[in-house]
Design a protein around this motif. Structure first.
Motif: not given
Length: 215
Positions: A142, A145-146, A149, A152-153, A156
């Motif tokens: 987890q 994964t965070e 993320k 990825n943010n 972006s």
């Protein structure tokens, strides 16, 4: 409150056991662990070989060195329940069938000049029930994964900023081109007006000189 923290700290120490030992290649070294029925043991190991040239222990590849791991039930006439051959670095898991002492043995195996070389074995034992260890692994997954993320943010956001910069650059370029076109047009108009004015003045002077009979 302090007693609770100390209790949790000592409980953590009892569940996790990390250490290292030295052994000559081919020899067998064993340790004892008392496990309850259904308890899960996760062992991680890393074997390093002594290099006399640098007087340090270094890692080697699986073609030169391997490790044999045995887990035996001491209470059941040393019944072997695990026999695993692996690479110099790896992991093994074992779930206790019955409660009692278990003997965990490591035996580095190699051929050639590494057969009797001195080795250093780093070991990390973690004992607990399946749910706790699984939840710990899930927690690590987890967390990763965070982090993914979050990255990825960030990517972006960077792409969005780059797109905005490109749009602003395109808008500024269009505005500059329009301004340059207006300046060129105005310069041409001024030249035309100036040329017409000069031509009119020359024509007027010519007529004036003709009337005065100067020309």
């Amino acid at each position: 409150m302090k007693l609770t923290i100390l209790y949790q700290f000592f409980l953590l120490l009892s569940l996790t056991d990390a250490f290292y030992f030295y052994i000559t290649g081919g020899d067998r070294k064993c340790f004892y662990k008392e496990l309850s029925q259904g308890e899960l043991l996760v062992g991680k190991y890393d074997v390093e070989v002594y290099d006399p040239n640098t007087d340090t222990f270094t890692r080697t590849n699986s073609k030169q060195l391997g490790v044999v791991i045995d887990v035996e039930e001491v209470f059941d006439d040393n019944h072997r329940v695990v026999h695993q051959k692996g690479s110099p670095t790896g992991e093994f898991t074992f779930s206790a069938i019955d409660s009692g002492d278990h003997r965990i043995c490591f035996q580095p195996q190699s051929s050639g000049w590494l057969a009797k070389v001195k080795t250093k074995v780093n070991v990390d034992f973690e004992v607990g029930d399946h749910e706790k260890l699984d939840s710990k692994k899930k927690g690590k997954v987890q967390s990763l994964t965070e982090k993914v993320k979050f990255l990825n943010n960030k990517v972006s956001d960077i792409r969005r900023e780059q797109k905005l910069m490109r749009e602003r650059e395109a808008s500024f370029r269009d505005q500059s081109e329009k301004t340059n076109a207006r300046v060129v047009r105005w310069s041409i108009i001024q030249l035309v007006v100036l040329g017409l004015t000069c031509a009119w003045q020359l024509h007027h002077l010519r007529n004036f000189f003709v009337k005065q009979k100067i020309v």
